[in-house]
Design a protein around this motif. Structure first.
Motif, short mmCIF file in Angstrom:
data_model
loop_
_atom_site.label_atom_id
_atom_site.label_comp_id
_atom_site.label_asym_id
_atom_site.label_seq_id
_atom_site.Cartn_x
_atom_site.Cartn_y
_atom_site.Cartn_z
N SER A 13 -36.37 -49.69 -11.76
CA SER A 13 -35.29 -49.90 -12.73
C SER A 13 -34.28 -50.92 -12.20
N LEU A 14 -33.99 -50.86 -10.91
CA LEU A 14 -33.07 -51.83 -10.30
C LEU A 14 -33.67 -53.24 -10.36
N LEU A 15 -34.96 -53.34 -10.08
CA LEU A 15 -35.62 -54.64 -10.12
C LEU A 15 -35.65 -55.19 -11.54
N ILE A 16 -35.93 -54.32 -12.51
CA ILE A 16 -36.05 -54.75 -13.91
C ILE A 16 -34.71 -55.21 -14.46
N SER A 17 -33.62 -54.61 -13.97
CA SER A 17 -32.30 -55.02 -14.45
C SER A 17 -32.01 -56.48 -14.10
N ASP A 18 -32.63 -56.97 -13.01
CA ASP A 18 -32.48 -58.38 -12.62
C ASP A 18 -33.56 -59.26 -13.24
#
Length: 399
Positions: free
Chosen positions: A47-52
């Protein structure tokens, strides 16, 4: 002033390299969590990666994590997001999710959609994987198999795969050859021929057929991985290095590719690069025995025996194999610690007494320790197992 500028540029460059490596490691860690079955940690990381960057492969990985966790509602929502990126790519998951939700009618609808997409579930997988067990032996699935959803070639390839799965390689070879002779543009037939020949240890033939498969489908990572394995066995490390770069570019999240790359670099005698690649893998999988072995052998080849011994001892803490004991024996021999070398070669031979060159090395360690009779006995055994080195020692020292 000029020197200061050069130093500053160098510092900034090294900072950028280190920062990039740290970022890379953080980017890959959720995939490690997924592999370990730590699905909540994986979902949080993705989720953290996808937010970027809502990258397709990361979206698919988060979908996999939701599915494996059994969170089917979030998995369905994830399918919608992934399908916006590429139509059909989540269609297999939709079938599996609705089956898990016991909504058979919806699953059947989604299967029909999948069979019209470019992500059609392979016939062998559909008929054999437990994910689709609720459809097995159903009237619905039987009716599909009677249509042209799977071509006659698909059905023959299914038979080949089934034969390989049941280890009936001779019949699989005959049928795969028949498919390839009838239609020389079926890449999967050449792939199966390569796998069969590789199993039969006909490595040059296996290489020929996987080359043919990749001529037809240049970006099939499954085919690339097979050719990498074959080239490593054939010791074609330069060719393997080209393919490993292609495979990593196609899917940088297949993490074992990085360990394979480290091994290839080791065999290409690029020891510093092998260590660097091993460090990257160890950052993801601390104490991995195979990566530690790469470090140990790389340092040994560089002549740094203290570092080599440190890493081979760490490697042996988690796994014990012939190659590990042999390497530590080589390190002890190189440093003149012959009694320890003899012990390690003995432990390697306890695992497989047919290793002629290890008998030769053990005999040399015994000879250097003053046990000529024991050495000659070992070299006779080495000769029996086809070791040219053992024969050389026998002729030199045991006449």
């Amino acid at each position: 002033m000029f020197k200061r500028k050069i130093i500053l540029i160098f510092i900034l460059f090294m900072y950028h390299v280190c920062y990039s490596q740290i970022n890379d490691i953080q980017k890959f860690k959720p995939f490690v969590e997924l592999q370990k079955g730590n699905y909540n940690n994986a979902i949080e990381g993705f989720s953290l990666l996808i937010s970027d960057n809502p990258e397709k492969d990361i979206l698919l990985a988060r979908l996999e994590a939701y599915y494996m966790k059994g969170d089917y509602e979030n998995a369905l929502n994830e399918c919608i997001q992934v399908e916006k990126v590429e139509k059909g790519i989540a269609s297999e998951y939709l079938v599996k999710i609705y089956l898990q939700k016991n909504d058979i009618h919806k699953a059947e609808q989604k299967l029909l959609e999948n069979l019209k997409s470019s992500y059609k579930i392979p016939m062998f997988k559909l008929l054999n994987h437990s994910d689709f067990s609720q459809l097995h032996d159903s009237f619905f699935l039987d009716s599909i198999l009677k249509t042209n959803s799977y071509s006659s070639t698909d059905k023959q390839l299914f038979k080949v795969e089934k034969l390989i799965h049941s280890e009936n390689y001779s019949d699989a070879l005959f049928l795969a050859n028949e498919i390839a002779n009838r239609n020389p543009n079926v890449a999967q037939a050449y792939y199966f021929l390569s796998k069969i020949n590789s199993h039969n240890n006909q490595l040059n033939d296996a290489k020929y057929y996987i080359d043919k498969a990749l001529e037809l489908k240049t970006s099939k990572i499954e085919y690339l991985n097979t050719r990498i394995e074959i080239n490593i066995k054939l010791e074609n490390f330069t060719e393997a290095s080209v393919d490993i770069e292609k495979a990593i570019k196609l899917n940088p999240y297949i993490l074992d590719l990085y360990l394979t790359k480290a091994n290839i670099l080791l065999n290409l005698q690029e020891y510093d690069k092998a260590i660097e690649q091993g460090n990257f893998y160890l950052a993801l999988y601390p104490n991995n025995s195979d990566a530690l072995f790469v470090h140990a052998k790389s340092y040994f080849k560089k002549g740094e025996n203290f570092e080599a011994l440190k890493f081979i001892n760490e490697s042996l803490n988690t796994k014990k194999s012939i190659k590990q004991y042999e390497l530590r024996g080589d390190i002890y021999t190189e440093t003149g610690t012959y009694q320890f070398a003899e012990m390690d070669y003995s432990m390697a031979l306890d695992l497989n007494a047919n290793e002629g060159d290890i008998w030769a090395k053990k005999g040399f360690a015994r000879f250097k320790s003053g046990n000529k009779k024991g050495a000659c006995s070992d070299w006779e055994k080495g000769k029996r197992y086809g070791s040219l080195l053992a024969i050389e020692y026998l002729e030199k020292y045991c006449k």
